[in-house]
Design a protein around this motif. Structure first.
Motif, PDB file in Angstrom:
ATOM      1  N   PRO A 152      14.827  -3.712 -21.219  1.00  0.00           N
ATOM      2  CA  PRO A 152      16.232  -3.445 -21.560  1.00  0.00           C
ATOM      3  C   PRO A 152      16.691  -4.413 -22.644  1.00  0.00           C
ATOM      4  CG  PRO A 152      15.920  -3.590 -19.182  1.00  0.00           C
ATOM      5  CD  PRO A 152      14.647  -4.046 -19.811  1.00  0.00           C
ATOM      6  N   ALA A 153      17.440  -3.907 -23.608  1.00  0.00           N
ATOM      7  CA  ALA A 153      17.844  -4.758 -24.740  1.00  0.00           C
ATOM      8  C   ALA A 153      19.090  -4.218 -25.404  1.00  0.00           C
ATOM      9  CB  ALA A 153      16.712  -4.858 -25.764  1.00  0.00           C
ATOM     10  N   ILE A 154      19.813  -5.124 -26.054  1.00  0.00           N
ATOM     11  CA  ILE A 154      20.955  -4.785 -26.891  1.00  0.00           C
ATOM     12  C   ILE A 154      20.736  -5.436 -28.249  1.00  0.00           C
ATOM     13  CG2 ILE A 154      23.445  -5.030 -27.220  1.00  0.00           C
ATOM     14  CD1 ILE A 154      23.741  -5.147 -24.193  1.00  0.00           C
ATOM     15  N   SER A 155      20.860  -4.652 -29.313  1.00  0.00           N
ATOM     16  CA  SER A 155      20.676  -5.160 -30.672  1.00  0.00           C
ATOM     17  C   SER A 155      21.908  -4.861 -31.516  1.00  0.00           C
ATOM     18  CB  SER A 155      19.438  -4.535 -31.332  1.00  0.00           C
ATOM     19  OG  SER A 155      18.258  -4.880 -30.642  1.00  0.00           O
ATOM     20  N   PHE A 156      22.149  -5.713 -32.503  1.00  0.00           N
ATOM     21  CA  PHE A 156      23.299  -5.537 -33.389  1.00  0.00           C
ATOM     22  C   PHE A 156      23.097  -6.414 -34.609  1.00  0.00           C
ATOM     23  CE2 PHE A 156      24.000  -8.449 -29.901  1.00  0.00           C
ATOM     24  CZ  PHE A 156      24.291  -9.645 -30.528  1.00  0.00           C
ATOM     25  N   THR A 157      23.795  -6.086 -35.684  1.00  0.00           N
ATOM     26  CA  THR A 157      23.750  -6.913 -36.885  1.00  0.00           C
ATOM     27  C   THR A 157      24.980  -7.819 -36.914  1.00  0.00           C
ATOM     28  OG1 THR A 157      24.870  -5.222 -38.205  1.00  0.00           O
ATOM     29  CG2 THR A 157      22.463  -5.211 -38.210  1.00  0.00           C
ATOM     30  N   VAL A 158      24.821  -9.006 -37.496  1.00  0.00           N
ATOM     31  CA  VAL A 158      25.925  -9.948 -37.669  1.00  0.00           C
ATOM     32  C   VAL A 158      25.888 -10.471 -39.100  1.00  0.00           C
ATOM     33  CG1 VAL A 158      25.942 -10.636 -35.240  1.00  0.00           C
ATOM     34  CG2 VAL A 158      24.592 -11.953 -36.891  1.00  0.00           C
ATOM     35  N   ALA A 159      26.991 -11.048 -39.520  1.00  0.00           N
ATOM     36  CA  ALA A 159      27.071 -11.645 -40.852  1.00  0.00           C
ATOM     37  C   ALA A 159      27.973 -12.867 -40.763  1.00  0.00           C
ATOM     38  CB  ALA A 159      27.609 -10.650 -41.867  1.00  0.00           C
ATOM     39  N   THR A 160      27.378 -14.047 -40.627  1.00  0.00           N
ATOM     40  CA  THR A 160      28.123 -15.294 -40.574  1.00  0.00           C
ATOM     41  C   THR A 160      27.470 -16.297 -41.518  1.00  0.00           C
ATOM     42  OG1 THR A 160      26.840 -16.395 -38.820  1.00  0.00           O
ATOM     43  CG2 THR A 160      28.551 -14.847 -38.122  1.00  0.00           C
ATOM     44  N   ALA A 161      28.117 -17.461 -41.645  1.00  0.00           N
ATOM     45  CA  ALA A 161      27.541 -18.511 -42.478  1.00  0.00           C
ATOM     46  C   ALA A 161      26.270 -19.070 -41.858  1.00  0.00           C
ATOM     47  CB  ALA A 161      28.565 -19.634 -42.674  1.00  0.00           C
ATOM     48  N   LYS A 162      26.070 -18.860 -40.567  1.00  0.00           N
ATOM     49  CA  LYS A 162      24.856 -19.332 -39.900  1.00  0.00           C
ATOM     50  C   LYS A 162      23.700 -18.354 -40.032  1.00  0.00           C
ATOM     51  CE  LYS A 162      26.088 -22.589 -36.223  1.00  0.00           C
ATOM     52  NZ  LYS A 162      26.090 -22.811 -34.758  1.00  0.00           N
ATOM     53  N   PHE A 163      24.000 -17.070 -39.889  1.00  0.00           N
ATOM     54  CA  PHE A 163      22.923 -16.080 -39.895  1.00  0.00           C
ATOM     55  C   PHE A 163      23.454 -14.722 -40.304  1.00  0.00           C
ATOM     56  CE2 PHE A 163      20.407 -12.790 -37.654  1.00  0.00           C
ATOM     57  CZ  PHE A 163      19.185 -13.016 -38.276  1.00  0.00           C
ATOM     58  N   GLN A 164      22.664 -14.034 -41.118  1.00  0.00           N
ATOM     59  CA  GLN A 164      22.936 -12.653 -41.489  1.00  0.00           C
ATOM     60  C   GLN A 164      21.685 -11.842 -41.197  1.00  0.00           C
ATOM     61  OE1 GLN A 164      24.741 -11.892 -45.323  1.00  0.00           O
ATOM     62  NE2 GLN A 164      25.652 -13.916 -45.408  1.00  0.00           N
ATOM     63  N   GLY A 165      21.816 -10.886 -40.310  1.00  0.00           N
ATOM     64  CA  GLY A 165      20.662 -10.090 -39.943  1.00  0.00           C
ATOM     65  C   GLY A 165      20.874  -9.432 -38.602  1.00  0.00           C
TER      66      GLY A 165
ATOM     67  N   ALA B  85      31.653 -12.657 -35.065  1.00  0.00           N
ATOM     68  CA  ALA B  85      30.461 -12.760 -35.914  1.00  0.00           C
ATOM     69  C   ALA B  85      30.218 -11.482 -36.713  1.00  0.00           C
ATOM     70  CB  ALA B  85      29.231 -13.078 -35.065  1.00  0.00           C
ATOM     71  N   GLY B  86      31.134 -10.518 -36.574  1.00  0.00           N
ATOM     72  CA  GLY B  86      30.998  -9.263 -37.314  1.00  0.00           C
ATOM     73  C   GLY B  86      29.959  -8.326 -36.743  1.00  0.00           C
ATOM     74  N   ALA B  87      29.712  -8.397 -35.439  1.00  0.00           N
ATOM     75  CA  ALA B  87      28.677  -7.563 -34.821  1.00  0.00           C
ATOM     76  C   ALA B  87      28.994  -6.079 -34.990  1.00  0.00           C
ATOM     77  CB  ALA B  87      28.544  -7.912 -33.340  1.00  0.00           C
ATOM     78  N   ARG B  88      27.990  -5.316 -35.402  1.00  0.00           N
ATOM     79  CA  ARG B  88      28.152  -3.862 -35.600  1.00  0.00           C
ATOM     80  C   ARG B  88      26.775  -3.204 -35.510  1.00  0.00           C
ATOM     81  NH1 ARG B  88      26.709  -2.642 -40.894  1.00  0.00           N
ATOM     82  NH2 ARG B  88      26.517  -4.432 -42.299  1.00  0.00           N
ATOM     83  N   ASP B  89      26.736  -1.911 -35.700  1.00  0.00           N
ATOM     84  CA  ASP B  89      25.482  -1.140 -35.671  1.00  0.00           C
ATOM     85  C   ASP B  89      24.697  -1.412 -34.389  1.00  0.00           C
ATOM     86  OD1 ASP B  89      26.106  -0.196 -38.228  1.00  0.00           O
ATOM     87  OD2 ASP B  89      25.038  -1.836 -39.210  1.00  0.00           O
TER      88      ASP B  89
END
Length: 265
Positions: free
Chosen positions: A188-201, A168-172
């Motif tokens: 506790p949490a893990i966050s990351f950005t993704v860029a797919t045809a379903k969701f970008q954010g 899904a292109g997970a980064r940052d």
């Protein structure tokens, strides 16, 4: 692709492309389904080159050796080459967050008795880990979340959750690693950005201490667009797949090395 029909058609499709003194031929089918070794392990195919010797409405047949062929699902290829074209084919392979194949041997520096360093490569048969780019946490709940994301299977049964994130292109990546006394105020949490045809954010997976469950949030431009509460650990993969996985990871990359410009899909 109807694999049974293709198997029945193969003797006709490869006729004239097998040496006259060879009585048998081999072929592999690439239809988006994971490959399994004779020992029962999932394996990741290597890229290969060959010549297109036949096309049908459903399949592309590539000659890869003297009497060896590859059958590609036409619905999955990124380009449809002409017959006679030389092509490079890259079926899907699980990858790590650094872009390398997940089955790349891990390197580690060790030392001899007199202190001289040497490099050791380790490879576990059937293993294709994709470790999160997050340092060892102090919070046990965050540590458990990391282990679950690295080890729990995705719904396809082939990838792990972390492979799904790579695709899904997970980064940052960022994370929240609280002290025990702060676990409710700052979960506790893990966050990351993704860029797919379903969701970008931005995607956040956080632990809810009171319920002992997870929540998944989607943010776009800092605005919360969706939140899924009460996610059990064994439903985390299914939830993330539904929210961010567009299925494009199954595509078979085909690059034409000679011949006319192919049709792009």
């Amino acid at each position: 692709m109807d694999t049974q029909a293709i198997r029945a058609q193969m003797p006709t499709l490869v006729r004239g492309h097998v040496p006259s003194n060879v009585r048998t031929f081999k072929f592999n089918i690439f239809d988006g389904q994971p490959k399994v070794s004779t020992l029962g392990f999932h394996i990741d195919p290597k890229p290969f080159e060959g010549k297109v010797i036949a096309t049908t409405d459903e399949a592309i047949v590539v000659k890869t050796g003297r009497a060896e062929f590859a059958v590609l699902d036409r619905a999955l290829v990124t380009e449809v080459p002409d017959e006679g074209a030389k092509v490079q084919v890259e079926p899907y392979a699980r990858r790590r967050f650094d872009g390398l194949r997940a089955d790349t041997p891990e390197e580690q520096t060790e030392f001899t008795a007199d202190g001289r360093p040497y490099t050791v490569q380790r490879f576990v048969l059937g293993s294709a880990p994709a470790k999160l780019p997050i340092p060892e946490p102090r919070c046990p709940e965050l540590q458990e979340l990391i282990q679950q994301m690295e080890q729990l299977p995705a719904p396809d049964g082939y990838r792990r959750i972390t492979h799904l994130l790579v695709d899904a292109g997970a980064r940052d990546f960022t994370w929240v690693d609280p002290l025990p006394k702060d676990i409710i105020a700052t979960p506790p949490a893990i966050s990351f950005t993704v860029a797919t045809a379903k969701f970008q954010g931005r995607v956040t997976v956080l632990y809810e201490r009171g319920l002992d469950l997870y929540a998944v949030e989607l943010h776009c431009d800092s605005e919360l667009v969706e939140r899924v509460d009460e996610v059990f650990f064994d439903a985390l993969a299914e939830t993330l797949e539904r929210l961010i996985d567009d299925g494009n990871w199954r595509r078979i990359r085909v690059q034409c090395l000679s011949g006319r410009t192919p049709v792009r899909h």
